[in-house]
Design a protein around this motif. Structure first.
Motif, PDB file in Angstrom:
ATOM      1  N   ALA A   1       0.839  -1.200   0.000  1.00  0.00           N
ATOM      2  CA  ALA A   1       0.000   0.000   0.000  1.00  0.00           C
ATOM      3  C   ALA A   1       0.875   1.251   0.000  1.00  0.00           C
ATOM      4  O   ALA A   1       1.945   1.279   0.597  1.00  0.00           O
ATOM      5  CB  ALA A   1      -0.910  -0.007   1.217  1.00  0.00           C
ATOM      6  N   GLU A   2       0.383   2.279  -0.668  1.00  0.00           N
ATOM      7  CA  GLU A   2       1.104   3.544  -0.717  1.00  0.00           C
ATOM      8  C   GLU A   2       0.930   4.292   0.603  1.00  0.00           C
ATOM      9  O   GLU A   2      -0.128   4.266   1.217  1.00  0.00           O
ATOM     10  CB  GLU A   2       0.556   4.398  -1.864  1.00  0.00           C
ATOM     11  N   SER A   3       1.988   4.939   1.063  1.00  0.00           N
ATOM     12  CA  SER A   3       1.935   5.718   2.300  1.00  0.00           C
ATOM     13  C   SER A   3       1.244   7.047   2.052  1.00  0.00           C
ATOM     14  O   SER A   3       1.330   7.620   0.968  1.00  0.00           O
ATOM     15  CB  SER A   3       3.350   5.988   2.826  1.00  0.00           C
TER      16      SER A   3
ATOM     17  N   GLN B   1      -5.430  12.618   3.717  1.00  0.00           N
ATOM     18  CA  GLN B   1      -6.248  11.600   3.061  1.00  0.00           C
ATOM     19  C   GLN B   1      -6.289  11.841   1.552  1.00  0.00           C
ATOM     20  O   GLN B   1      -6.132  12.980   1.079  1.00  0.00           O
ATOM     21  CB  GLN B   1      -7.668  11.628   3.633  1.00  0.00           C
ATOM     22  N   PRO B   2      -6.488  10.786   0.771  1.00  0.00           N
ATOM     23  CA  PRO B   2      -6.578  10.946  -0.684  1.00  0.00           C
ATOM     24  C   PRO B   2      -7.666  11.970  -1.041  1.00  0.00           C
ATOM     25  O   PRO B   2      -8.732  12.014  -0.419  1.00  0.00           O
ATOM     26  CB  PRO B   2      -6.966   9.545  -1.173  1.00  0.00           C
ATOM     27  N   GLY B   3      -7.373  12.813  -2.018  1.00  0.00           N
ATOM     28  CA  GLY B   3      -8.327  13.805  -2.475  1.00  0.00           C
ATOM     29  C   GLY B   3      -8.314  15.109  -1.686  1.00  0.00           C
ATOM     30  O   GLY B   3      -9.031  16.043  -2.029  1.00  0.00           O
ATOM     31  N   VAL B   4      -7.502  15.184  -0.634  1.00  0.00           N
ATOM     32  CA  VAL B   4      -7.412  16.408   0.165  1.00  0.00           C
ATOM     33  C   VAL B   4      -6.332  17.296  -0.462  1.00  0.00           C
ATOM     34  O   VAL B   4      -5.181  16.882  -0.583  1.00  0.00           O
ATOM     35  CB  VAL B   4      -7.083  16.092   1.642  1.00  0.00           C
TER      36      VAL B   4
END
Length: 135
Positions: free
Chosen positions: A2-4, A105-108
Protein backbone atom coordinates in the motif's frame (compact mmCIF):
# COMPACT_ATOMS: atom_id res chain seq x y z
CA UNK A 1 2.38 -2.83 -0.95
CA UNK A 2 0.00 0.00 0.00
CA UNK A 3 1.10 3.54 -0.72
CA UNK A 4 1.94 5.72 2.30
CA UNK A 5 -0.05 8.85 3.02
CA UNK A 6 1.71 12.19 3.42
CA UNK A 7 1.81 13.12 7.11
CA UNK A 8 2.58 16.03 9.37
CA UNK A 9 3.27 15.74 13.10
CA UNK A 10 2.09 18.70 15.17
CA UNK A 11 3.03 19.24 18.80
CA UNK A 12 2.67 21.47 21.80
CA UNK A 13 4.71 21.68 25.00
CA UNK A 14 2.69 21.69 28.22
CA UNK A 15 4.17 22.77 31.53
CA UNK A 16 2.73 19.86 33.50
CA UNK A 17 4.12 16.43 34.30
CA UNK A 18 3.52 14.17 31.30
CA UNK A 19 1.64 11.64 33.47
CA UNK A 20 -0.82 14.35 34.59
CA UNK A 21 -1.36 15.37 30.97
CA UNK A 22 -1.89 11.75 29.95
CA UNK A 23 -4.25 11.03 32.88
CA UNK A 24 -6.45 13.95 31.80
CA UNK A 25 -6.25 13.42 28.05
CA UNK A 26 -6.83 9.66 28.12
CA UNK A 27 -10.38 10.08 29.43
CA UNK A 28 -12.76 10.16 26.45
CA UNK A 29 -15.20 12.44 28.28
CA UNK A 30 -12.44 15.08 28.50
CA UNK A 31 -11.86 15.14 24.72
CA UNK A 32 -14.75 17.55 24.00
CA UNK A 33 -13.15 20.04 26.42
CA UNK A 34 -10.21 20.52 24.06
CA UNK A 35 -10.64 18.47 20.88
CA UNK A 36 -13.22 20.44 18.91
CA UNK A 37 -13.49 17.65 16.33
CA UNK A 38 -15.20 15.52 18.98
CA UNK A 39 -18.31 17.53 19.70
CA UNK A 40 -19.97 17.74 23.08
CA UNK A 41 -22.22 14.92 21.94
CA UNK A 42 -19.56 12.26 22.62
CA UNK A 43 -21.18 9.28 24.32
CA UNK A 44 -20.18 5.73 25.13
CA UNK A 45 -21.75 2.96 23.04
CA UNK A 46 -20.35 -0.42 24.07
CA UNK A 47 -16.82 -0.99 22.74
CA UNK A 48 -16.69 2.46 21.10
CA UNK A 49 -17.90 6.05 21.46
CA UNK A 50 -20.24 8.03 19.21
CA UNK A 51 -19.79 11.67 18.21
CA UNK A 52 -21.99 13.94 16.13
CA UNK A 53 -20.52 14.76 12.71
CA UNK A 54 -21.90 17.05 10.00
CA UNK A 55 -22.87 14.01 7.91
CA UNK A 56 -24.29 11.96 10.82
CA UNK A 57 -22.71 9.99 13.63
CA UNK A 58 -19.04 9.05 13.76
CA UNK A 59 -17.79 6.08 15.76
CA UNK A 60 -14.61 6.47 17.82
CA UNK A 61 -12.34 3.85 19.37
CA UNK A 62 -9.78 5.03 21.92
CA UNK A 63 -6.57 3.24 22.92
CA UNK A 64 -6.83 1.44 26.25
CA UNK A 65 -5.18 3.08 29.25
CA UNK A 66 -1.42 2.44 29.18
CA UNK A 67 1.87 3.51 30.77
CA UNK A 68 3.44 4.71 27.51
CA UNK A 69 1.39 7.86 26.87
CA UNK A 70 -0.36 6.44 23.81
CA UNK A 71 -3.70 8.16 23.07
CA UNK A 72 -4.23 6.84 19.56
CA UNK A 73 -7.78 6.67 18.34
CA UNK A 74 -9.66 5.56 15.26
CA UNK A 75 -12.62 7.46 13.87
CA UNK A 76 -15.10 5.95 11.44
CA UNK A 77 -16.92 8.72 9.60
CA UNK A 78 -20.58 8.26 8.56
CA UNK A 79 -19.54 7.41 4.98
CA UNK A 80 -17.36 4.55 6.25
CA UNK A 81 -13.93 6.23 5.96
CA UNK A 82 -11.76 5.02 8.84
CA UNK A 83 -9.17 7.51 10.12
CA UNK A 84 -6.24 6.49 12.32
CA UNK A 85 -5.09 9.32 14.57
CA UNK A 86 -1.78 8.72 16.39
CA UNK A 87 -1.58 10.87 19.51
CA UNK A 88 1.21 10.71 22.10
CA UNK A 89 2.14 12.33 25.38
CA UNK A 90 5.84 12.10 26.22
CA UNK A 91 8.07 13.58 28.89
CA UNK A 92 9.82 16.81 27.95
CA UNK A 93 12.00 17.73 30.92
CA UNK A 94 9.60 18.43 33.79
CA UNK A 95 6.77 18.97 31.33
CA UNK A 96 5.09 17.14 28.50
CA UNK A 97 5.10 17.14 24.73
CA UNK A 98 1.78 16.23 23.09
CA UNK A 99 2.13 15.12 19.48
CA UNK A 100 -0.55 14.30 16.92
CA UNK A 101 0.26 12.96 13.47
CA UNK A 102 -2.14 14.16 10.80
CA UNK A 103 -2.38 11.97 7.70
CA UNK A 104 -3.40 13.64 4.46
CA UNK A 105 -6.25 11.60 3.06
CA UNK A 106 -6.58 10.95 -0.68
CA UNK A 107 -8.33 13.81 -2.48
CA UNK A 108 -7.41 16.41 0.16
CA UNK A 109 -5.76 19.41 -1.49
CA UNK A 110 -2.93 21.53 -0.03
CA UNK A 111 -5.31 24.20 1.26
CA UNK A 112 -7.59 21.73 3.06
CA UNK A 113 -4.61 19.89 4.57
CA UNK A 114 -3.23 23.20 5.86
CA UNK A 115 -6.66 24.02 7.37
CA UNK A 116 -6.76 20.61 9.06
CA UNK A 117 -3.27 21.19 10.50
CA UNK A 118 -4.35 24.60 11.85
CA UNK A 119 -7.40 22.97 13.45
CA UNK A 120 -5.19 20.37 15.14
CA UNK A 121 -2.83 23.08 16.42
CA UNK A 122 -5.80 25.05 17.78
CA UNK A 123 -7.02 21.96 19.64
CA UNK A 124 -3.55 21.20 21.03
CA UNK A 125 -3.28 24.80 22.20
CA UNK A 126 -6.68 24.43 23.90
CA UNK A 127 -5.37 21.37 25.76
CA UNK A 128 -2.26 23.31 26.80
CA UNK A 129 -4.31 26.24 28.07
CA UNK A 130 -6.72 24.00 29.94
CA UNK A 131 -3.98 22.05 31.69
CA UNK A 132 -1.65 24.95 32.43
CA UNK A 133 -4.52 26.99 33.91
CA UNK A 134 -5.49 24.10 36.20
CA UNK A 135 -8.46 22.61 34.30
Amino acid sequence: MAESLPARTLSVTIRRDWREVYDFACQPLNFPRWASGLAESLREAGDHWVAAAPEGEARVWFSPHNDQGVLDHRVELPGGLLLYIPLRVIANGDGAEVMLTLFRQPGVDDEAFARDAQWVLKDLQALKLLLEKGR
